[in-house]
Design a protein around this motif. Structure first.
Motif, PDB file in Angstrom:
ATOM      1  N   ASP A   1       1.181  -1.161  -0.362  1.00  0.00           N
ATOM      2  CA  ASP A   1       0.231  -0.081  -0.171  1.00  0.00           C
ATOM      3  C   ASP A   1       0.868   1.512  -0.116  1.00  0.00           C
ATOM      4  N   MET A   2       0.757   2.889  -0.147  1.00  0.00           N
ATOM      5  CA  MET A   2       0.933   3.564  -0.121  1.00  0.00           C
ATOM      6  C   MET A   2       2.290   3.789   0.967  1.00  0.00           C
ATOM      7  N   ALA A   3       1.280   3.413   2.602  1.00  0.00           N
ATOM      8  CA  ALA A   3       2.138   3.114   3.632  1.00  0.00           C
ATOM      9  C   ALA A   3       3.728   2.623   3.787  1.00  0.00           C
ATOM     10  N   GLY A   4       3.733   1.763   2.162  1.00  0.00           N
ATOM     11  CA  GLY A   4       4.917   0.219   2.191  1.00  0.00           C
ATOM     12  C   GLY A   4       4.612  -0.854   2.997  1.00  0.00           C
ATOM     13  N   ARG A   5       3.368  -1.049   3.490  1.00  0.00           N
ATOM     14  CA  ARG A   5       2.818  -2.234   3.692  1.00  0.00           C
ATOM     15  C   ARG A   5       2.314  -3.789   2.865  1.00  0.00           C
ATOM     16  N   ARG A   6       2.518  -4.303   3.434  1.00  0.00           N
ATOM     17  CA  ARG A   6       2.681  -5.546   2.218  1.00  0.00           C
ATOM     18  C   ARG A   6       1.889  -5.897   2.658  1.00  0.00           C
ATOM     19  N   ILE A   7       0.427  -5.967   2.096  1.00  0.00           N
ATOM     20  CA  ILE A   7      -1.170  -6.984   3.298  1.00  0.00           C
ATOM     21  C   ILE A   7      -1.276  -7.910   2.364  1.00  0.00           C
ATOM     22  N   ASP A   8      -2.170  -9.001   2.275  1.00  0.00           N
ATOM     23  CA  ASP A   8      -2.773  -9.560   0.938  1.00  0.00           C
ATOM     24  C   ASP A   8      -4.248  -9.435   0.615  1.00  0.00           C
ATOM     25  N   VAL A   9      -4.420  -9.516   0.123  1.00  0.00           N
ATOM     26  CA  VAL A   9      -6.389  -8.855  -0.535  1.00  0.00           C
ATOM     27  C   VAL A   9      -7.131 -10.149  -1.829  1.00  0.00           C
ATOM     28  N   PRO A  10      -8.141  -9.554  -2.048  1.00  0.00           N
ATOM     29  CA  PRO A  10      -8.837 -11.028  -2.334  1.00  0.00           C
ATOM     30  C   PRO A  10      -7.999 -10.378  -4.391  1.00  0.00           C
ATOM     31  N   ASP A  11      -8.123 -10.803  -5.137  1.00  0.00           N
ATOM     32  CA  ASP A  11      -7.517 -11.029  -6.514  1.00  0.00           C
ATOM     33  C   ASP A  11      -9.154 -10.152  -6.932  1.00  0.00           C
ATOM     34  N   LYS A  12     -10.185 -10.050  -6.211  1.00  0.00           N
ATOM     35  CA  LYS A  12     -11.561  -8.956  -7.187  1.00  0.00           C
ATOM     36  C   LYS A  12     -11.709  -8.873  -5.543  1.00  0.00           C
ATOM     37  N   ILE A  13     -11.296  -7.345  -5.747  1.00  0.00           N
ATOM     38  CA  ILE A  13     -12.857  -6.456  -4.707  1.00  0.00           C
ATOM     39  C   ILE A  13     -13.665  -5.820  -4.690  1.00  0.00           C
ATOM     40  N   THR A  14     -14.829  -6.599  -4.369  1.00  0.00           N
ATOM     41  CA  THR A  14     -15.910  -6.239  -4.469  1.00  0.00           C
ATOM     42  C   THR A  14     -16.432  -5.098  -3.630  1.00  0.00           C
ATOM     43  N   ARG A  15     -16.154  -5.181  -2.196  1.00  0.00           N
ATOM     44  CA  ARG A  15     -16.464  -4.416  -0.788  1.00  0.00           C
ATOM     45  C   ARG A  15     -15.670  -3.636  -0.491  1.00  0.00           C
TER      46      ARG A  15
ATOM     47  N   ILE B   1      -5.575  -3.137   6.059  1.00  0.00           N
ATOM     48  CA  ILE B   1      -6.219  -2.088   6.151  1.00  0.00           C
ATOM     49  C   ILE B   1      -5.269  -1.385   5.124  1.00  0.00           C
ATOM     50  N   ALA B   2      -5.684  -1.176   3.739  1.00  0.00           N
ATOM     51  CA  ALA B   2      -4.764  -0.822   2.794  1.00  0.00           C
ATOM     52  C   ALA B   2      -4.905   0.646   2.684  1.00  0.00           C
ATOM     53  N   TYR B   3      -3.452   2.116   3.371  1.00  0.00           N
ATOM     54  CA  TYR B   3      -3.407   2.686   3.433  1.00  0.00           C
ATOM     55  C   TYR B   3      -2.965   3.762   2.274  1.00  0.00           C
ATOM     56  N   ILE B   4      -3.785   4.850   2.108  1.00  0.00           N
ATOM     57  CA  ILE B   4      -4.005   5.420   0.517  1.00  0.00           C
ATOM     58  C   ILE B   4      -2.865   7.393   1.350  1.00  0.00           C
ATOM     59  N   GLN B   5      -2.326   7.225   0.474  1.00  0.00           N
ATOM     60  CA  GLN B   5      -1.520   8.904   0.322  1.00  0.00           C
ATOM     61  C   GLN B   5      -1.853   9.856  -0.288  1.00  0.00           C
ATOM     62  N   LEU B   6      -2.783  10.873   0.529  1.00  0.00           N
ATOM     63  CA  LEU B   6      -4.148  11.970   0.091  1.00  0.00           C
ATOM     64  C   LEU B   6      -3.313  13.256   0.695  1.00  0.00           C
ATOM     65  N   ASP B   7      -1.832  13.306   1.086  1.00  0.00           N
ATOM     66  CA  ASP B   7      -1.530  14.829   1.897  1.00  0.00           C
ATOM     67  C   ASP B   7      -2.064  15.872   1.099  1.00  0.00           C
ATOM     68  N   SER B   8      -1.713  16.548   0.065  1.00  0.00           N
ATOM     69  CA  SER B   8      -1.809  16.484  -0.611  1.00  0.00           C
ATOM     70  C   SER B   8      -2.693  16.984  -2.269  1.00  0.00           C
TER      71      SER B   8
END
Length: 341
Positions: free
Chosen positions: A28-42, A134-141
């Motif tokens: 994710d945009m915090a540099g963390r490795r996470i597992d997510v479903p191949d197709k995200i629907t929710r 949890i996937a973090y997204i960088q939106l500071d600016s």
């Protein structure tokens, strides 16, 4: 900026280039490795600015809103948004979302803003016990939005939509930056950002709440450092008088008339000359609260307001273009006039 975008692009290639039938690992945009479903629907969004972005990128994937949109806002949003439950605001502001209620919504993933004024520990603590990723997204600016959109486009399989929105924002930023770059420092428009019913709450010059003003080349008379996430720092009318802004940007509808009717506020040059602009706010504030993608339009409105000779944009045409692209809404001239009134 270019280096940062390049780094994100490399991350996208590295992260999403490997396919899996059931699951995939992302960074994710915090540099963390996470597992997510191949197709995200929710998807559940823990942060209001991010939720608003998903309204225009992938509204059908959301399982809840943070704050219920009002009837006027819903006219600009996909019908599905009006049918979603309201889960509460983000941690540290307003009613926080209840983790158990979020679990009951059964999202595949929680997305959260990497908020600039506190670490992600607050969100981790609040939602960590749900067991949801949890996937973090960088939106500071506002400059973070194009790479964030492309990241989300890959994550949520909305690449084409993400690219067209990101391209608009990138080009709008570039146009404004180029146009106002020639404004001499000693000729910059001095502005005061009036918030709250009495107009005596404002934002420091380095606050993310006034990023659109900085982008548009304005000079904030309140030269200070942001002390908290929410902002709205108190200021005295005497300080505003000392700053003598050329222009007041009012967040609160009705402030303009209130200031004009006040003998004390008329000591401020901008009030005496009726140089008060009220921020358009439909369906979302063009500048702030939330500090979101609307700033791509708001910065253009401000640049034209500050330096009409440097940024001679047709705001009616640009507003129609923006609303068509982001909200799929065709505005008439009268609609634009009402929005900007």
């Amino acid at each position: 900026m270019i280096a940062r975008c390049f780094a994100v692009a490399l991350t996208l290639v590295a992260v999403f280039g490997v396919s899996s039938s059931e699951a995939r690992e992302i960074v994710d945009m915090a540099g963390r490795r996470i597992d997510v479903p191949d197709k995200i629907t929710r998807v559940y969004s823990a942060s209001y600015p991010l939720t608003v972005l998903l309204y225009v990128l992938a509204p059908d994937l959301l399982v809840a809103v943070n704050v219920p949109p009002n009837g006027r806002q819903l006219k600009f949003l996909p019908p599905v948004i009006g049918k979603l439950p309201a889960s509460g605001g983000r941690p540290m502001r307003g009613p926080a979302a209840n983790p158990e209620e979020v679990m009951a919504l059964k999202p595949d993933l929680i997305v959260a803003w990497l908020e600039p004024m506190h670490d992600r520990g607050v969100t981790d603590r609040n939602f960590g016990r749900t067991g949801l990723r949890i996937a973090y997204i960088q939106l500071d600016s506002i400059t973070d939005y194009p790479p964030a959109l492309k990241f989300l486009g890959e994550l949520l399989d909305r690449r084409e939509r993400a690219t067209e929105l990101a391209d608009y924002i990138s080009k709008a930023i570039a146009r404004v930056e180029k146009a106002v770059a020639s404004a001499p420092d000693d000729k910059k428009v001095r502005y005061y950002y009036a918030e709250g019913p009495d107009g005596l709450a404002t934002e420091c010059s380095n606050s993310f709440h006034v990023e659109a003003m900085r982008l548009a080349g304005g000079y904030n008379i309140d030269q200070c450092r942001q002390s908290n996430h929410i902002g709205m720092e108190r200021i005295s009318l005497e300080q505003v008088m000392v700053g003598q802004p050329n222009l007041i940007i009012a967040l609160t509808p009705g402030f303009r008339q209130k200031a004009k009717d006040s003998a004390r506020w008329r000591n401020v040059e901008a009030v005496a000359r009726d140089r008060i602009a009220t921020v358009p706010r439909m369906p979302f504030n063009w500048l702030d609260r939330p500090p979101g993608f609307m700033r791509a339009l708001g910065a253009q409105w401000l640049a034209h307001l500050f330096y009409p000779e440097l940024y001679p944009v047709d705001m009616t045409a640009e507003t129609k273009k923006f609303y068509k692209l982001f909200f799929h809404v065709d505005l008439s001239d009268a609609d634009v006039e009402r929005i900007m009134r």
